[in-house]
Design an enzyme around this catalytic site. Sequence first.
Site, PDB file in Angstrom:
ATOM      1  N   ASN A  12       0.812  -1.128  -0.055  1.00 50.00           N
ATOM      2  CA  ASN A  12       0.111  -0.040   0.033  1.00 50.00           C
ATOM      3  C   ASN A  12       1.073   1.155  -0.105  1.00 50.00           C
ATOM      4  O   ASN A  12       1.598   1.587   1.170  1.00 50.00           O
ATOM      5  CB  ASN A  12      -0.799   0.044   1.354  1.00 50.00           C
ATOM      6  CG  ASN A  12      -1.753   1.244   1.386  1.00 50.00           C
ATOM      7  OD1 ASN A  12      -1.749   2.030   0.596  1.00 50.00           O
ATOM      8  ND2 ASN A  12      -2.446   1.283   2.590  1.00 50.00           N
ATOM      9  N   LYS A  14       0.254   4.230  -0.260  1.00 57.78           N
ATOM     10  CA  LYS A  14      -0.446   5.323   0.081  1.00 57.78           C
ATOM     11  C   LYS A  14      -0.146   6.779  -0.739  1.00 57.78           C
ATOM     12  O   LYS A  14       0.003   6.566  -2.242  1.00 57.78           O
ATOM     13  CB  LYS A  14       0.116   5.645   1.539  1.00 57.78           C
ATOM     14  CG  LYS A  14      -0.315   4.477   2.341  1.00 57.78           C
ATOM     15  CD  LYS A  14      -0.007   4.815   3.759  1.00 57.78           C
ATOM     16  CE  LYS A  14      -0.347   3.230   4.643  1.00 57.78           C
ATOM     17  NZ  LYS A  14      -0.546   3.519   6.107  1.00 57.78           N
ATOM     18  N   HIS A  98      -9.885   1.735   3.734  1.00 58.79           N
ATOM     19  CA  HIS A  98      -8.776   1.737   4.711  1.00 58.79           C
ATOM     20  C   HIS A  98      -9.043   2.741   5.963  1.00 58.79           C
ATOM     21  O   HIS A  98      -9.639   3.740   5.583  1.00 58.79           O
ATOM     22  CB  HIS A  98      -7.447   2.208   3.983  1.00 58.79           C
ATOM     23  CG  HIS A  98      -6.288   2.238   4.612  1.00 58.79           C
ATOM     24  ND1 HIS A  98      -5.770   3.184   5.463  1.00 58.79           N
ATOM     25  CD2 HIS A  98      -5.130   1.264   4.669  1.00 58.79           C
ATOM     26  CE1 HIS A  98      -4.767   2.729   6.056  1.00 58.79           C
ATOM     27  NE2 HIS A  98      -4.247   1.713   5.546  1.00 58.79           N
ATOM     28  N   GLU A 100      -7.306   5.053   7.183  1.00 58.12           N
ATOM     29  CA  GLU A 100      -6.835   6.522   6.811  1.00 58.12           C
ATOM     30  C   GLU A 100      -7.857   7.191   6.084  1.00 58.12           C
ATOM     31  O   GLU A 100      -8.045   8.538   6.298  1.00 58.12           O
ATOM     32  CB  GLU A 100      -5.718   6.512   6.127  1.00 58.12           C
ATOM     33  CG  GLU A 100      -4.600   6.242   7.153  1.00 58.12           C
ATOM     34  CD  GLU A 100      -3.192   5.660   6.623  1.00 58.12           C
ATOM     35  OE1 GLU A 100      -3.012   5.802   5.410  1.00 58.12           O
ATOM     36  OE2 GLU A 100      -2.305   5.229   7.334  1.00 58.12           O
ATOM     37  N   GLU A 170      -6.561  -4.957   9.849  1.00 58.74           N
ATOM     38  CA  GLU A 170      -5.494  -3.987  10.264  1.00 58.74           C
ATOM     39  C   GLU A 170      -5.964  -3.362  11.286  1.00 58.74           C
ATOM     40  O   GLU A 170      -6.595  -2.209  11.265  1.00 58.74           O
ATOM     41  CB  GLU A 170      -5.417  -2.995   9.001  1.00 58.74           C
ATOM     42  CG  GLU A 170      -4.867  -3.458   7.675  1.00 58.74           C
ATOM     43  CD  GLU A 170      -4.113  -2.439   6.934  1.00 58.74           C
ATOM     44  OE1 GLU A 170      -2.925  -2.709   6.660  1.00 58.74           O
ATOM     45  OE2 GLU A 170      -4.536  -1.326   7.000  1.00 58.74           O
ATOM     46  N   GLY A 176       1.367   2.291  10.820  1.00 59.56           N
ATOM     47  CA  GLY A 176       2.142   3.559  11.158  1.00 59.56           C
ATOM     48  C   GLY A 176       3.035   3.682  12.371  1.00 59.56           C
ATOM     49  O   GLY A 176       3.350   4.778  12.642  1.00 59.56           O
ATOM     50  N   SER A 215       2.461  -2.266  10.419  1.00 58.53           N
ATOM     51  CA  SER A 215       3.711  -2.244  10.908  1.00 58.53           C
ATOM     52  C   SER A 215       4.623  -3.514  10.680  1.00 58.53           C
ATOM     53  O   SER A 215       5.315  -4.043  11.417  1.00 58.53           O
ATOM     54  CB  SER A 215       4.019  -2.019  12.311  1.00 58.53           C
ATOM     55  OG  SER A 215       3.582  -0.500  12.677  1.00 58.53           O
TER      56      SER A 215
HETATM   57  P1  PGA Z   1       2.149   0.288   7.904  1.00 62.38           P
HETATM   58  O1  PGA Z   1       0.639   0.426   7.033  1.00 62.38           O
HETATM   59  O2  PGA Z   1       2.907  -1.044   7.129  1.00 62.38           O
HETATM   60  O3  PGA Z   1       2.851   1.585   7.402  1.00 62.38           O
HETATM   61  O4  PGA Z   1       1.782   0.307   9.209  1.00 62.38           O
HETATM   62  C1  PGA Z   1      -0.084  -0.308   6.665  1.00 62.38           C
HETATM   63  C2  PGA Z   1      -1.310   0.189   6.232  1.00 62.38           C
HETATM   64  O5  PGA Z   1      -1.773   1.047   6.459  1.00 62.38           O
HETATM   65  O6  PGA Z   1      -2.066  -0.540   5.315  1.00 62.38           O
END
Ligand code: PGA
Length: 257
Positions: A12, A14, A98, A100, A170, A176, A215
């Site tokens: 991903n 982003k 997601h 976010e 998730e 993050g 993470s």
């Molecule tokens: P991250 O993000 O691996 O940076 O924690 C995962 C995600 O948001 O899909």
Amino acid sequence: MSSKENVVIIGNLKMNGSLVFYDSYLKKLKESLSNLRQVTVGLCLPYPYLFLAERLLKQSKIKWGSQNVGKFSHGAHTGEVSSEMLKDFSSTYVIIGHSERNTAYCESEENIADKFKMVKEWGMTPVLCVGETLIEREAGIMESVVQSQIKAVVSKYGADIFSDSIVAYEPIWAIGTDTAASPEQTNHMCNFIRKTIKKDSSQQVSNVKIIYGGSVNQKNTVQLFGLESVDGGLIGRSSLSTDEFTSICNLADSLSN
Ligand code: PGA
């Protein structure tokens, strides 16, 4: 730890990168991931770079797709991108719901269900994100939170729609940060998600993959993706480095020995 087949690793990306970045990134990954045996790799890119993925990855095993999609088929929806448009660039995976996006853009559960349906109708694979906040985990209500996220799709379109799709567990508190969920937490929730979908389906739901995101890095890959309940991962920050992402994919591939 059991031998794993058909593990799927999805990056991903982003809102990162640029034309110059993706030109080099995609070429490098095409090369470095050319020897994978069992693992399927997908890259969910910002929309403007899908054309480049189609151009550079066509002859490779790597699939690509987007991080969102509009819920309508076409028309007066300024700023939206339809499933048909994603299909124009041979997209395979579409991340939906997601956290976010849910937080920053107030994505409703109804929208998420409609997007899921639209992506399926266009023959692509939805990657539905579910997961609880830290407060919800501390309150011990993570199962009911995740259940209601899945039910939002099930109650509108039935559980059978989950065939040939992906659900990414998730936990929001793990995204993050430097704290991935523990193998025990991951195993428990991935099993719970699988049971929840199965319970509501009239027939056997086939080929639903439950993956983990939050993470993930090369140090915890084997621990997390070696779990029997986990079919792979959704990788944020660690997908930005071709070296780290390649190493995660290779480690996941070694689990199929
Ligand atoms: P991250 O993000 O691996 O940076 O924690 C995962 C995600 O948001 O899909």
